[in-house]
Design an enzyme around this catalytic site. Structure first.
Site, PDB file in Angstrom:
ATOM      1  N   SER A 151       0.961  -1.346  -0.072  1.00  0.00           N
ATOM      2  CA  SER A 151      -0.067   0.221  -0.195  1.00  0.00           C
ATOM      3  C   SER A 151       0.882   1.087   0.090  1.00  0.00           C
ATOM      4  CB  SER A 151      -0.788   0.082   1.370  1.00  0.00           C
ATOM      5  OG  SER A 151      -1.536   1.370   1.515  1.00  0.00           O
ATOM      6  N   TYR A 163      -1.280  -1.293  10.054  1.00  0.00           N
ATOM      7  CA  TYR A 163      -1.307  -1.452   8.544  1.00  0.00           C
ATOM      8  C   TYR A 163      -0.252  -1.081   7.796  1.00  0.00           C
ATOM      9  CZ  TYR A 163      -3.772  -0.913   3.817  1.00  0.00           C
ATOM     10  OH  TYR A 163      -4.078  -1.344   2.764  1.00  0.00           O
ATOM     11  N   LYS A 167       2.104  -3.531   5.723  1.00  0.00           N
ATOM     12  CA  LYS A 167       2.484  -3.091   4.297  1.00  0.00           C
ATOM     13  C   LYS A 167       3.945  -2.796   4.040  1.00  0.00           C
ATOM     14  CE  LYS A 167      -1.862  -4.051   2.886  1.00  0.00           C
ATOM     15  NZ  LYS A 167      -2.062  -5.015   2.052  1.00  0.00           N
TER      16      LYS A 167
HETATM   17  P1  NAD Z   1     -11.779  -5.318   0.113  1.00  0.00           P
HETATM   18  O1  NAD Z   1     -12.166  -5.177   1.607  1.00  0.00           O
HETATM   19  O2  NAD Z   1     -12.734  -5.002  -1.035  1.00  0.00           O
HETATM   20  O3  NAD Z   1     -11.444  -6.711  -0.287  1.00  0.00           O
HETATM   21  C1  NAD Z   1     -10.500  -7.489   0.550  1.00  0.00           C
HETATM   22  C2  NAD Z   1     -10.797  -9.000   0.413  1.00  0.00           C
HETATM   23  O4  NAD Z   1     -10.038  -9.670   1.486  1.00  0.00           O
HETATM   24  C3  NAD Z   1     -12.298  -9.205   0.884  1.00  0.00           C
HETATM   25  O5  NAD Z   1     -13.130  -9.981   0.140  1.00  0.00           O
HETATM   26  C4  NAD Z   1     -12.038  -9.771   2.202  1.00  0.00           C
HETATM   27  O6  NAD Z   1     -13.156 -10.889   2.681  1.00  0.00           O
HETATM   28  C5  NAD Z   1     -10.897 -10.634   2.225  1.00  0.00           C
HETATM   29  N1  NAD Z   1     -10.156 -11.170   3.396  1.00  0.00           N
HETATM   30  C6  NAD Z   1     -10.233 -10.290   4.519  1.00  0.00           C
HETATM   31  N2  NAD Z   1      -9.804 -10.924   5.545  1.00  0.00           N
HETATM   32  C7  NAD Z   1      -9.533 -12.391   4.916  1.00  0.00           C
HETATM   33  C8  NAD Z   1      -8.601 -13.545   5.696  1.00  0.00           C
HETATM   34  N3  NAD Z   1      -8.726 -13.501   6.864  1.00  0.00           N
HETATM   35  N4  NAD Z   1      -8.676 -14.506   4.898  1.00  0.00           N
HETATM   36  C9  NAD Z   1      -9.082 -14.563   3.414  1.00  0.00           C
HETATM   37  N5  NAD Z   1      -9.774 -13.493   2.799  1.00  0.00           N
HETATM   38  C10 NAD Z   1      -9.731 -12.177   3.606  1.00  0.00           C
HETATM   39  O7  NAD Z   1     -10.608  -4.617   0.094  1.00  0.00           O
HETATM   40  P2  NAD Z   1      -9.540  -4.032  -1.185  1.00  0.00           P
HETATM   41  O8  NAD Z   1      -9.868  -2.278  -1.310  1.00  0.00           O
HETATM   42  O9  NAD Z   1      -9.842  -4.783  -2.497  1.00  0.00           O
HETATM   43  O10 NAD Z   1      -8.002  -4.319  -0.817  1.00  0.00           O
HETATM   44  C11 NAD Z   1      -7.315  -5.585  -1.418  1.00  0.00           C
HETATM   45  C12 NAD Z   1      -5.844  -5.246  -0.894  1.00  0.00           C
HETATM   46  O11 NAD Z   1      -5.501  -4.080  -1.384  1.00  0.00           O
HETATM   47  C13 NAD Z   1      -5.709  -5.212   0.585  1.00  0.00           C
HETATM   48  O12 NAD Z   1      -4.588  -6.103   0.847  1.00  0.00           O
HETATM   49  C14 NAD Z   1      -5.689  -3.839   0.845  1.00  0.00           C
HETATM   50  O13 NAD Z   1      -4.844  -3.460   1.946  1.00  0.00           O
HETATM   51  C15 NAD Z   1      -4.740  -3.306  -0.541  1.00  0.00           C
HETATM   52  N6  NAD Z   1      -4.914  -1.904  -0.479  1.00  0.00           N
HETATM   53  C16 NAD Z   1      -6.089  -1.280  -1.017  1.00  0.00           C
HETATM   54  C17 NAD Z   1      -6.292  -0.001  -1.157  1.00  0.00           C
HETATM   55  C18 NAD Z   1      -7.472   0.747  -1.353  1.00  0.00           C
HETATM   56  O14 NAD Z   1      -7.630   2.074  -1.500  1.00  0.00           O
HETATM   57  N7  NAD Z   1      -8.613   0.058  -1.522  1.00  0.00           N
HETATM   58  C19 NAD Z   1      -5.113   0.703  -1.131  1.00  0.00           C
HETATM   59  C20 NAD Z   1      -3.959   0.365  -0.868  1.00  0.00           C
HETATM   60  C21 NAD Z   1      -3.815  -1.201  -0.566  1.00  0.00           C
END
Ligand code: NAD
Length: 253
Positions: A151, A163, A167
């Site tokens: 991230s 976090y 990350k």
């Molecule tokens: P989201 O919440 O839409 O999706 C995350 C998915 O991970 C969900 O389907 C959830 O059920 C699954 N999950 C959570 N805990 C779990 C576990 N213990 N076992 C199995 N599955 C699990 O989030 P997103 O925005 O799609 O994020 C995806 C990745 O990208 C994450 O690692 C997040 O930290 C990273 N990220 C997101 C953003 C953003 O702005 N959305 C920015 C930087 C990084």
């Protein structure tokens, strides 16, 4: 790596960025195994991937549970006959200040449970999934690619001690594994997305989202498909390993 017919595992593939990563690999002809906590979400992702004419299967797995990961990866190898790419995408947030002060009084601090929950999923979960995948890739003898989703917060972000630690850790682990696993034909990499349009952000108040977007030089959120495109780039480019690609619209927190 040529993706057609390869087996790609995506954790947290039931929703958000993970679903788009699965769909984008499927569009390149890869067969998809998605791991997540919710069956209905997983089924939808598989339906989306299968529309590209590939095989897509789902596995209910909590990435903090070692035995569940190991069982699912064994099943994937048995059912697909290979394991070529894993994208460690599952992640959660539980934000809070290290120490919260109001009117000169300490009114709170980041709880150990809050710290541990995020470390368990976002750091330990990535370690376990990558380790189990690497073991099977080495046994199968065909090399592979391990991609961690980091991230923009990895550089440090107020209110996200847990976090940020996770990350920064997953990017550092990808660097480490590049050195350890190259001899087995396994490449690694990580992606550090900026603010990306998914459910995590949809829950925010519009004015907060507006303020966040205004700080981004490109003046918009990333689409999940733009993060997915980067994962496919890492998988396809045979001279890429170890590094973290920032996909953040130019924003530095
Ligand atoms: P989201 O919440 O839409 O999706 C995350 C998915 O991970 C969900 O389907 C959830 O059920 C699954 N999950 C959570 N805990 C779990 C576990 N213990 N076992 C199995 N599955 C699990 O989030 P997103 O925005 O799609 O994020 C995806 C990745 O990208 C994450 O690692 C997040 O930290 C990273 N990220 C997101 C953003 C953003 O702005 N959305 C920015 C930087 C990084």
């Amino acid at each position: 790596m040529q993706l057609k017919g390869k087996t790609v595992v995506v954790t947290g593939g039931g929703r958000g960025i993970g679903r788009d990563i699965a769909k984008t690999f499927a569009a390149s002809g890869a067969n998809i195994a998605v791991l997540d906590l919710n069956a209905a979400d997983l089924e939808q992702t598989c339906k989306d991937c299968a529309a590209a004419g590939v095989t897509a299967r789902h596995y209910l797995v909590n990435v903090t549970k070692e035995a569940q990961i190991s069982t699912a990866l064994d099943r994937i190898v048995a059912e697909f006959g290979s394991l070529d790419v894993i994208v460690n995408n599952a992640g959660i947030v539980k934000d809070g200040l290290l120490v919260k002060v109001k009117d000169g009084e300490i009114v709170g601090k980041m709880g150990l449970d809050q710290w541990q929950a995020v470390i368990d999923v976002n750091l330990t979960g990535v370690f376990l999934c990558a380790r189990e995948a690497a073991e099977r890739m080495i046994r199968l003898g065909n090399g592979g690619v391990i991609i961690n989703i980091s991230s923009i917060s990895r550089y440090g972000n107020a209110g996200q001690t847990n976090y940020v630690a996770a990350k920064a850790g997953v990017a550092a682990m990808a660097e480490t594994w590049a050195k350890e696993l190259a001899r087995y034909g396994i490449r690694t990499g990580s992606i550090a997305p900026g603010y990306t349009r998914t459910d995590i952000l949809a829950a925010m108040r519009p004015e907060v989202l507006e303020k966040m977007t205004s700080m981004v030089p490109l003046r918009r959120l990333a689409e999940a498909s733009e993060i997915a495109h980067t994962a496919v780039f890492i998988a396809e480019n045979d001279f890429f390993t170890g590094r973290c690609i920032d996909v953040d619209g130019g924003l530095r927190l």
